[in-house]
Design an enzyme around this catalytic site. Structure first.
Site, PDB file in Angstrom:
ATOM      1  N   ASN A   7      30.670  71.605  82.336  1.00  0.00           N
ATOM      2  CA  ASN A   7      30.327  70.564  81.365  1.00  0.00           C
ATOM      3  C   ASN A   7      31.094  70.904  80.087  1.00  0.00           C
ATOM      4  O   ASN A   7      30.728  71.818  79.356  1.00  0.00           O
ATOM      5  CB  ASN A   7      28.813  70.599  81.127  1.00  0.00           C
ATOM      6  CG  ASN A   7      28.350  69.500  80.178  1.00  0.00           C
ATOM      7  OD1 ASN A   7      29.163  68.774  79.592  1.00  0.00           O
ATOM      8  ND2 ASN A   7      27.055  69.386  80.011  1.00  0.00           N
ATOM      9  N   ARG A  90      31.023  67.357  84.860  1.00  0.00           N
ATOM     10  CA  ARG A  90      30.258  66.300  84.211  1.00  0.00           C
ATOM     11  C   ARG A  90      31.238  65.479  83.366  1.00  0.00           C
ATOM     12  O   ARG A  90      31.927  66.020  82.505  1.00  0.00           O
ATOM     13  CB  ARG A  90      29.196  66.896  83.302  1.00  0.00           C
ATOM     14  CG  ARG A  90      28.463  65.794  82.588  1.00  0.00           C
ATOM     15  CD  ARG A  90      27.548  66.288  81.519  1.00  0.00           C
ATOM     16  NE  ARG A  90      26.888  65.136  80.924  1.00  0.00           N
ATOM     17  CZ  ARG A  90      26.508  65.068  79.664  1.00  0.00           C
ATOM     18  NH1 ARG A  90      26.716  66.081  78.855  1.00  0.00           N
ATOM     19  NH2 ARG A  90      25.917  63.993  79.214  1.00  0.00           N
ATOM     20  N   HIS A 178      23.370  59.342  80.103  1.00  0.00           N
ATOM     21  CA  HIS A 178      22.325  60.230  80.664  1.00  0.00           C
ATOM     22  C   HIS A 178      21.969  59.829  82.092  1.00  0.00           C
ATOM     23  O   HIS A 178      20.886  60.162  82.585  1.00  0.00           O
ATOM     24  CB  HIS A 178      20.996  60.154  79.857  1.00  0.00           C
ATOM     25  CG  HIS A 178      21.051  60.725  78.481  1.00  0.00           C
ATOM     26  ND1 HIS A 178      20.362  60.162  77.437  1.00  0.00           N
ATOM     27  CD2 HIS A 178      21.668  61.811  77.977  1.00  0.00           C
ATOM     28  CE1 HIS A 178      20.555  60.867  76.331  1.00  0.00           C
ATOM     29  NE2 HIS A 178      21.354  61.875  76.640  1.00  0.00           N
ATOM     30  N   ARG A 239      21.251  60.247  65.524  1.00  0.00           N
ATOM     31  CA  ARG A 239      21.736  58.865  65.695  1.00  0.00           C
ATOM     32  C   ARG A 239      20.625  57.880  65.340  1.00  0.00           C
ATOM     33  O   ARG A 239      19.459  58.128  65.650  1.00  0.00           O
ATOM     34  CB  ARG A 239      22.163  58.612  67.143  1.00  0.00           C
ATOM     35  CG  ARG A 239      23.375  59.398  67.571  1.00  0.00           C
ATOM     36  CD  ARG A 239      23.818  58.917  68.956  1.00  0.00           C
ATOM     37  NE  ARG A 239      24.687  59.897  69.563  1.00  0.00           N
ATOM     38  CZ  ARG A 239      24.448  60.490  70.732  1.00  0.00           C
ATOM     39  NH1 ARG A 239      23.369  60.192  71.432  1.00  0.00           N
ATOM     40  NH2 ARG A 239      25.295  61.381  71.204  1.00  0.00           N
ATOM     41  N   GLU A 384      20.488  68.201  85.300  1.00  0.00           N
ATOM     42  CA  GLU A 384      21.715  67.433  85.532  1.00  0.00           C
ATOM     43  C   GLU A 384      22.743  68.248  86.309  1.00  0.00           C
ATOM     44  O   GLU A 384      23.452  67.723  87.153  1.00  0.00           O
ATOM     45  CB  GLU A 384      22.307  66.995  84.184  1.00  0.00           C
ATOM     46  CG  GLU A 384      21.490  65.917  83.513  1.00  0.00           C
ATOM     47  CD  GLU A 384      21.679  65.876  82.008  1.00  0.00           C
ATOM     48  OE1 GLU A 384      21.079  66.731  81.314  1.00  0.00           O
ATOM     49  OE2 GLU A 384      22.393  64.998  81.523  1.00  0.00           O
TER      50      GLU A 384
END
Ligand code: ADP
Length: 398
Positions: A7, A90, A178, A239, A384
């Site tokens: 990742n 990823r 996601h 965010r 993940e």
């Protein structure tokens, strides 16, 4: 088969090596500050983590050191690179690529064309893939996209109500993010509930520093809160989530901000951090709220309300829901947020057991529904990397 999952972020490279015969993690770690110094933390079960500071000029140097450590006599877990059956990457944005796939020249070329859609994560992911091709050319590489779980979303949910040409010519649409996490926890939920996923309507709440909510019907995503970028949706750590788009043009036209400054404000200085002026970390915000900090209390209310609104709208879109899942840093750990999200939702059949929610077991799927609640509510730890490893093994074996 042993699968290495990578990742890559702009200045980091996280890795996990799985033994897929038993699902065990043989080793995991992270290179950080790539390009500006460099550090590695390398872990194995039942051993002290190994840490070093060294010069990591780029992702290729970082990967070379990771492979050395994985194979080293002192800190290693395999005897040579040949033991690695495949590498799973990823990739946040897959553009039109709807499925995980084996890396070829044309996959890399395509990913390069969509860097403008994903300027932060695209280049390091491509650098990671190229480093693997250079350092382990005979090992198959697989890309697993965060966006691909959303290929099932229908056009009336992914097209924005702006002139249609922007969708046709500029690929402006909802992509969703996601996805690997939402996919993993929905399938885990079906397993722990002992029901076929085809029969379930699920709402998955991935609440971390970045957060999204997804409606999953019959194992397929039908809608999700993140959009063209991960900026849309619920209130996040830094965010803003969804806001009136005119705020952007107002800041530029009337307040003299540049587009870049507004981007920075909305991505890095908003959300929990922006509201409180204290922290993006929900633990700190919770603590401040408990100590009577009014803006921290406000931030928690705004976060909770934004999640509730998505849950409500997805119940409307699916005409019901069987289960709600909480996952990721906040979802798995912060009982106060779960409690407030599920408060006053009994009309919709969502009721949790306050005691189970507070005294939950960490690190395992854990049900927190109240006795007799129509909708089942679960905490499911996300993984993940393992999901990426599963896809990678499947494709590498083909
Ligand atoms: P991301 O992967 O998006 O960076 P995480 O899923 O690690 O984020 O979630 C980070 C958020 O989870 C932070 O707001 C943090 O406050 C919250 N959190 C609460 N408890 C924990 C915990 N025990 N471990 C990690 N994160 C936690």
């Amino acid at each position: 088969m042993k699968i290495l999952v990578l990742n890559a972020g702009s200045s980091s490279l996280k890795y996990q090596l799985f033994d897929m015969d038993n699902g065990n993690v043989l080793s995991k770690g992270a290179c950080e500050r790539i390009g500006a110094g460099g550090t590695i933390t390398h872990k194995r079960p039942n051993a002290e983590p190994f840490y070093e500071e060294l010069d990591l000029a780029n992702h290729s140097k970082a990967l070379a050191r990771v492979l050395e450590l994985l194979c080293s006599a002192e800190y290693g877990v395999i005897s040579s690179i040949d033991e690695i059956g495949a590498v799973g990457h990823r990739v946040v944005h897959g553009g039109k690529m709807l499925e995980s796939c084996i890396v070829t020249e044309s996959v890399i070329k395509y990913l390069e064309t969509i860097v403008p859609l994903n300027p932060l994560h695209g280049p390091p992911a491509i650098a990671g893939i190229k480093s693997c091709l250079e350092l382990m050319p005979s090992v198959p590489q697989v890309t697993v996209f965060d966006t691909s779980f959303y290929s099932s979303i229908e056009d009336f949910r992914y097209i924005y109500p702006i002139p249609y040409e922007f969708y046709e010519n500029d690929k402006i649409r909802r992509y969703g993010f996601h996805g690997t996490s939402h996919r993993f926890v929905s399938y885990e939920l079906a397993k722990v509930m002992g029901k076929p996923i085809e029969d379930l309507k699920i709402i998955t709440c991935h609440l971390g520093n970045g957060s999204s909510v997804t409606a999953v019907e019959g194992g397929k995503a039908i809608d999700t809160s993140m959009g063209f970028t991960p900026q849309e949706g619920i209130v996040m750590g830094t965010r803003s989530g969804s806001i009136d788009p005119t705020i952007v043009t107002y800041l530029i036209k009337s307040k003299g901000y540049t587009a870049e400054e507004v981007d920075n404000i909305l991505n890095k200085k908003s959300g929990l951090l922006g509201i409180t002026g204290l922290s993006n970390d929900c633990r700190n915000v919770t603590e401040a709220a408990e100590n009577g900090n009014a803006r921290a209390e406000l931030a928690i209310k705004m976060l909770v309300n934004s999640i509730k609104k998505y849950i409500g709208s997805y119940i409307a879109e699916m005409n019901g829901v069987d289960a709600i899942v909480f996952t990721a840093g906040i979802g798995e750990n912060q009982w106060n947020i779960r409690e407030k999200v599920c408060e006053n939702m009994s009309y919709l059949g969502i009721e949790i057991d306050a005691d189970k929610n507070k005294n939950f077991e960490r690190g395992v799927p854990f049900e927190i529904s109240a006795e007799g609640a129509k909708v089942r509510t679960w905490i499911i730890p996300t993984d993940e990397e393992y999901m990426i490893a599963i896809d990678t093994e499947r494709l590498a074996k083909k």
